[in-house]
Design an enzyme around this catalytic site. Structure first.
Site, mmCIF file in Angstrom:
data_model
loop_
_atom_site.group_PDB
_atom_site.id
_atom_site.type_symbol
_atom_site.label_atom_id
_atom_site.label_comp_id
_atom_site.label_asym_id
_atom_site.label_seq_id
_atom_site.Cartn_x
_atom_site.Cartn_y
_atom_site.Cartn_z
ATOM 1 N N ASP A 7 0.860 -1.197 0.000
ATOM 2 C CA ASP A 7 0.000 0.000 0.000
ATOM 3 C C ASP A 7 0.890 1.240 0.000
ATOM 4 O O ASP A 7 2.062 1.181 0.381
ATOM 5 C CB ASP A 7 -0.919 0.016 1.222
ATOM 6 C CG ASP A 7 -1.888 1.203 1.174
ATOM 7 O OD1 ASP A 7 -2.511 1.405 0.118
ATOM 8 O OD2 ASP A 7 -1.993 1.937 2.159
ATOM 9 N N SER A 8 0.290 2.353 -0.407
ATOM 10 C CA SER A 8 1.006 3.624 -0.374
ATOM 11 C C SER A 8 1.356 4.019 1.066
ATOM 12 O O SER A 8 2.238 4.841 1.276
ATOM 13 C CB SER A 8 0.132 4.713 -0.986
ATOM 14 O OG SER A 8 -1.116 4.733 -0.323
ATOM 15 N N CYS A 70 -4.062 -1.302 -2.473
ATOM 16 C CA CYS A 70 -4.211 0.147 -2.597
ATOM 17 C C CYS A 70 -5.034 0.367 -3.861
ATOM 18 O O CYS A 70 -4.645 -0.100 -4.940
ATOM 19 C CB CYS A 70 -2.827 0.777 -2.736
ATOM 20 S SG CYS A 70 -2.835 2.533 -3.136
ATOM 21 N N ASN A 71 -6.154 1.029 -3.706
ATOM 22 C CA ASN A 71 -7.020 1.224 -4.875
ATOM 23 C C ASN A 71 -6.360 2.078 -5.934
ATOM 24 O O ASN A 71 -6.502 1.839 -7.126
ATOM 25 C CB ASN A 71 -8.330 1.887 -4.444
ATOM 26 C CG ASN A 71 -9.234 0.910 -3.736
ATOM 27 O OD1 ASN A 71 -10.065 0.273 -4.351
ATOM 28 N ND2 ASN A 71 -9.039 0.748 -2.440
ATOM 29 N N THR A 72 -5.636 3.099 -5.490
ATOM 30 C CA THR A 72 -5.008 3.994 -6.456
ATOM 31 C C THR A 72 -3.959 3.238 -7.269
ATOM 32 O O THR A 72 -3.890 3.373 -8.501
ATOM 33 C CB THR A 72 -4.385 5.211 -5.727
ATOM 34 O OG1 THR A 72 -5.368 5.748 -4.830
ATOM 35 C CG2 THR A 72 -3.944 6.267 -6.687
ATOM 36 N N GLU A 155 -5.466 9.505 8.516
ATOM 37 C CA GLU A 155 -4.014 9.566 8.767
ATOM 38 C C GLU A 155 -3.702 10.400 10.014
ATOM 39 O O GLU A 155 -2.725 10.166 10.694
ATOM 40 C CB GLU A 155 -3.301 10.188 7.563
ATOM 41 C CG GLU A 155 -3.299 9.311 6.329
ATOM 42 C CD GLU A 155 -2.150 8.311 6.294
ATOM 43 O OE1 GLU A 155 -1.065 8.640 6.784
ATOM 44 O OE2 GLU A 155 -2.364 7.199 5.776
ATOM 45 N N CYS A 189 -11.380 2.722 -1.128
ATOM 46 C CA CYS A 189 -10.092 3.225 -0.641
ATOM 47 C C CYS A 189 -9.808 2.522 0.671
ATOM 48 O O CYS A 189 -10.710 2.349 1.503
ATOM 49 C CB CYS A 189 -10.159 4.739 -0.424
ATOM 50 S SG CYS A 189 -8.693 5.383 0.411
ATOM 51 N N HIS A 191 -8.452 3.324 3.374
ATOM 52 C CA HIS A 191 -8.622 4.027 4.651
ATOM 53 C C HIS A 191 -10.079 4.109 5.110
ATOM 54 O O HIS A 191 -10.348 4.322 6.276
ATOM 55 C CB HIS A 191 -8.107 5.465 4.540
ATOM 56 C CG HIS A 191 -6.624 5.585 4.527
ATOM 57 N ND1 HIS A 191 -5.843 4.998 3.566
ATOM 58 C CD2 HIS A 191 -5.779 6.241 5.358
ATOM 59 C CE1 HIS A 191 -4.580 5.300 3.798
ATOM 60 N NE2 HIS A 191 -4.512 6.051 4.878
HETATM 61 N N1 DGL Z 1 -4.223 3.552 -0.254
HETATM 62 C C1 DGL Z 1 -4.859 4.567 -1.055
HETATM 63 C C2 DGL Z 1 -6.065 3.982 -1.788
HETATM 64 O O1 DGL Z 1 -6.597 2.940 -1.441
HETATM 65 C C3 DGL Z 1 -5.276 5.740 -0.227
HETATM 66 C C4 DGL Z 1 -4.139 6.557 0.289
HETATM 67 C C5 DGL Z 1 -3.405 7.305 -0.813
HETATM 68 O O2 DGL Z 1 -3.985 8.218 -1.421
HETATM 69 O O3 DGL Z 1 -2.254 6.975 -1.033
HETATM 70 O O4 DGL Z 1 -6.522 4.568 -2.729
#
Ligand code: DGL
Length: 273
Positions: A7-8, A70-72, A155, A189, A191
């Site tokens: 994940d990011s 991580c969705n992004t 966060e 997402c 989070h």
């Molecule tokens: N993990 C990212 C997601 O699921 C969210 C946090 C980010 O923007 O890096 O999209």
């Protein structure tokens, strides 16, 4: 060999948490690119470059299968990595994302065929959910809502605060204004599961809310059953290692917010290039 979870930052820990609950026997390596988070507001090129570096690192750390939790990253990098890079760097290994399994579950959840997606601006702009849903269920109409403040709220440990109500209600209202037919919403997402209580508060009771960890874990179980050539290589000692690209002490402290299974990470710092 292990299962890599990327994940990011911290959000993917909500997915890892469900893996540990539902598939406790495997060994996992979690990598959070905390030094460069958030990805949600970055360009395609940047998210792809960062994600590929992380995938290569997890392969170096002996992962046979990587889940981009991580969705992004799933939206902006997964396809290119699967189609172009994997063949060159590790043709026998696999990289999977979280969007496809979340979408697959949809047909059992909507009766009105109107579905909402809450996600980062990056995931919404990529249209990944809309495209994936159109491929699998062309009858389902998709309404997306970007929620740029939700990740920073989590966060900064403000997700249970009164102030968070304002930002949650703002986005739930914007989604509801798009269609009165929506009866299922994906939290697109990592989070957002931490905001679920507040999201429920501002959505009508008939709308089902889908947190990804709960869907991705059984989907991984199913994948491993169908791919013995991957599963057979996975070690099963219930061992979990954590890596972060930023300060390990901070990671250890914040991880507790996202991990419900009482695990205390002892993260190590790692550099990506
Ligand atoms: N993990 C990212 C997601 O699921 C969210 C946090 C980010 O923007 O890096 O999209």
């Amino acid at each position: 060999m292990k299962i890599g979870v990327f994940d990011s930052g911290y959000g993917g820990l909500t997915v890892l948490d469900e893996f540990i609950k539902q598939l406790p026997e495997y060994d996992y390596i979690y990598l959070g690119d905390n030094a460069r988070t958030p990805y949600g507001t970055r360009s395609f090129e940047t998210v792809y470059r960062y994600t590929l570096q992380s995938v290569k690192k997890l392969f170096e750390l002996d992962c046979n299968l990587i889940i981009l939790a991580c969705n992004t990253a799933s939206a902006k990098a997964l396809r290119s990595i699967q189609q172009n890079d994997l063949q060159k760097i590790a043709p026998e290994r696999r990289v999977l994302g979280v969007i496809r399994p979340s979408v697959e579950a949809l047909n059992q959840l909507t009766k009105t065929n109107a579905v909402g997606i809450f996600a980062t601006p990056g995931t919404v702009a990529s249209d990944s959910y809309t495209l994936e849903i159109a491929k699998l269920y062309p009858d389902i109409k998709v309404f997306q809502q970007a929620c740029p403040m939700w990740v920073p709220l989590v966060e900064n440990n403000e997700h249970n605060s009164k102030g968070a109500d304002y930002f949650v209600e703002q986005c739930t209202n914007k989604l509801l204004r798009q269609s009165s037919k929506i009866d299922a919403v994906i939290l697109g997402c990592t989070h957002y599961p931490l905001l679920v209580k507040k999201i429920k508060k501002f959505l009508p009771k008939n709308i089902k809310i889908i947190s990804q960890g709960k869907i991705v874990a059984p989907s991984l179980k199913d994948y491993l059953k169908r791919h013995p050539e991957i599963e057979n290589k996975l070690s099963k000692n219930s061992n979990i290692k954590f890596y972060t690209t930023d300060i390990p002490e901070l990671f250890n402290e914040k991880a507790g917010l996202f991990l419900k299974n009482s695990i205390s990470p002892n993260a190590r710092q790692i550099a990506l290039e």
